[in-house]
Design a protein around this motif. Structure first.
Motif, mmCIF file in Angstrom:
data_model
loop_
_atom_site.group_PDB
_atom_site.id
_atom_site.type_symbol
_atom_site.label_atom_id
_atom_site.label_comp_id
_atom_site.label_asym_id
_atom_site.label_seq_id
_atom_site.Cartn_x
_atom_site.Cartn_y
_atom_site.Cartn_z
ATOM 1 N N ASN A 180 0.852 -1.195 0.000
ATOM 2 C CA ASN A 180 0.000 0.000 0.000
ATOM 3 C C ASN A 180 0.888 1.245 0.000
ATOM 4 O O ASN A 180 1.931 1.266 0.663
ATOM 5 C CB ASN A 180 -0.885 0.040 1.241
ATOM 6 C CG ASN A 180 -2.259 -0.547 0.987
ATOM 7 O OD1 ASN A 180 -2.653 -0.778 -0.166
ATOM 8 N ND2 ASN A 180 -3.000 -0.795 2.047
ATOM 9 N N ASP A 182 0.992 4.871 1.389
ATOM 10 C CA ASP A 182 0.261 5.524 2.479
ATOM 11 C C ASP A 182 0.378 7.047 2.492
ATOM 12 O O ASP A 182 -0.612 7.734 2.720
ATOM 13 C CB ASP A 182 0.758 4.979 3.831
ATOM 14 C CG ASP A 182 0.540 3.485 3.958
ATOM 15 O OD1 ASP A 182 -0.473 2.992 3.419
ATOM 16 O OD2 ASP A 182 1.381 2.811 4.582
ATOM 17 N N ARG A 183 1.587 7.560 2.253
ATOM 18 C CA ARG A 183 1.757 9.011 2.396
ATOM 19 C C ARG A 183 2.989 9.459 1.634
ATOM 20 O O ARG A 183 3.992 8.745 1.564
ATOM 21 C CB ARG A 183 1.882 9.389 3.875
ATOM 22 C CG ARG A 183 1.688 10.885 4.151
ATOM 23 C CD ARG A 183 1.435 11.131 5.641
ATOM 24 N NE ARG A 183 1.175 12.529 5.895
ATOM 25 C CZ ARG A 183 2.120 13.451 6.112
ATOM 26 N NH1 ARG A 183 3.392 13.082 6.146
ATOM 27 N NH2 ARG A 183 1.805 14.711 6.329
ATOM 28 N N SER A 306 -1.055 13.234 -4.454
ATOM 29 C CA SER A 306 -1.821 13.350 -3.221
ATOM 30 C C SER A 306 -0.943 12.951 -2.037
ATOM 31 O O SER A 306 -0.402 11.845 -2.008
ATOM 32 C CB SER A 306 -3.064 12.464 -3.282
ATOM 33 O OG SER A 306 -3.700 12.407 -2.016
ATOM 34 N N GLU A 308 -1.862 12.420 1.125
ATOM 35 C CA GLU A 308 -2.491 11.475 2.036
ATOM 36 C C GLU A 308 -2.910 10.167 1.370
ATOM 37 O O GLU A 308 -3.165 9.176 2.043
ATOM 38 C CB GLU A 308 -3.724 12.128 2.690
ATOM 39 C CG GLU A 308 -3.411 13.387 3.484
ATOM 40 C CD GLU A 308 -2.451 13.106 4.637
ATOM 41 O OE1 GLU A 308 -2.527 11.999 5.223
ATOM 42 O OE2 GLU A 308 -1.632 13.986 4.958
ATOM 43 N N ASN A 309 -2.994 10.150 0.038
ATOM 44 C CA ASN A 309 -3.401 8.936 -0.666
ATOM 45 C C ASN A 309 -2.716 8.884 -2.032
ATOM 46 O O ASN A 309 -3.346 9.103 -3.069
ATOM 47 C CB ASN A 309 -4.924 8.900 -0.831
ATOM 48 C CG ASN A 309 -5.400 7.588 -1.428
ATOM 49 O OD1 ASN A 309 -4.737 6.559 -1.300
ATOM 50 N ND2 ASN A 309 -6.543 7.615 -2.094
#
Length: 344
Positions: A180, A182-183, A306, A308-309
């Motif tokens: 994933n 994440d940031r 982005s 945050e995502n």
């Protein structure tokens, strides 16, 4: 993995277009143990009943040797005790998004199926769905408590001897690994960072796995932990590889194991040296489960990111592939592998 789409159509699944399928049925076709045709038609019930027949066929391919299923094929016609498929396609009148469709298949078949792909083709507001299914390493699978298989070119409830053989074959837990994003943000000294999560999940309902290890490689960034003397022992390749040295003792069904890591890199250098592209490769395996990998290609040059995502950075994904299958795709044999290792 077998490329059934290429065998029948001369193209990879994702490259198929409407003309490929319509031309395929200009001449009469018959089903086999490797290909099944499903028309979308009221005689098979409503939409959900039609879809259930498709999922039944996928279950059968998983328990057999894999194959191709075409939903939206012509209606079958009986000619001289043969069922042939030819002419106009019977297209599906509803669109199901790919993720939703795969989710319906996964929710219906147990144990959880893997290596089921689908290509959706639109034509005049109607749709064709072409499924490519690989033989499962986790069979036997069932749908509504019934095991199915491809027998004599048809989907049928599997006989006892076949199910018994599938249960007795060598099996191993289905462990899957994911990354994933994440940031994303600014780090020190003009660098940037990308926070990621490594996720390992056991999808085998009745088999736990033990002694799981994994390593993650990124050639274009260094792991922040490699810069800390207290954690540096977990990293190698000059900080480009993280290895989980604290092996997961046991992994139960459905309980994910997660680990967070931070990547540090210079965006300008990434642009100059790699055209903004980054590769992440996760290798993982356990005591009984064979080595697999999940590979991700990221691109940091496609506009705003982005914080945050940052999932939009991902441009290509290849997840949970057996390394043995990759070696087969590359043409690796026992002989040339020994040649490269032994140098003789």
């Amino acid at each position: 993995m077998d490329n059934y789409s290429h065998q029948y159509f001369g193209k990879n699944l994702e490259d198929l277009v409407f003309r490929d399928i319509s031309d395929f049925f200009v001449a009469e076709k018959e089903e086999s143990d490797k290909i099944e045709f499903k028309a979308f038609h009221p005689q098979y019930g409503n939409f959900n009943r039609n879809l259930e027949g498709v999922i039944r066929g996928i279950c059968a391919f998983l328990n057999s040797n894999g194959g191709i299923l075409i939903w939206g094929a012509p209606l079958g016609q009986t000619v001289s005790d043969r069922t042939i498929f030819q002419g106009a396609l019977s297209l599906v009148d509803q669109l199901i998004e790919k993720d939703t469709l795969i989710s319906k298949i996964s929710d219906s078949i147990t144990p959880l199926p893997v290596n089921v792909k689908v290509q959706t083709i639109e034509n005049g507001g109607n749709y064709l769905y072409i499924f490519e299914v690989q033989k499962s390493n986790y069979s036997p699978h069932q749908l509504k408590n019934i095991y199915y298989a491809r027998l004599d070119g048809q989907t049928k409830p599997a006989p006892h001897y076949l199910i018994d053989a599938l249960f007795k074959k060598v099996s191993y837990p289905n462990i899957e690994g994911f990354i994933n994003l994440d940031r994303f943000g600014n780090a020190d000294n003009g660098n940037v960072f990308l926070d990621i999560s490594i996720i390992i999940i056991n999808f085998s309902e009745l088999q736990n796995e033990q002694d799981i290890s994994y390593r993650l490689i990124c050639g274009q960034a260094v792991f922040a932990g490699s810069l800390n003397p207290q954690t540096a022992r977990h990293y190698s390749l000059q900080g480009h590889q993280y290895t989980n040295r604290n092996h997961i003792d046991i992994l139960h069904f459905g309980a994910p194991e997660m680990n967070s890591q931070k990547l540090i890199f210079n965006l300008e250098n990434l642009a100059d040296e790699n055209n903004y592209e980054m590769d992440l490769v996760l290798f993982f395996g356990g005591k009984k489960s064979p080595l697999k990998f999940s590979e991700y290609k990221l691109n940091f040059g496609n506009g705003p990111i982005s914080a945050e995502n940052p999932v939009g950075l991902i441009t290509n994904v290849e997840e949970n592939v057996l390394t043995s299958e990759k070696q087969k795709a590359f043409g690796t044999t026992r002989e040339n592998l020994l040649d490269s290792i032994l140098k003789r």
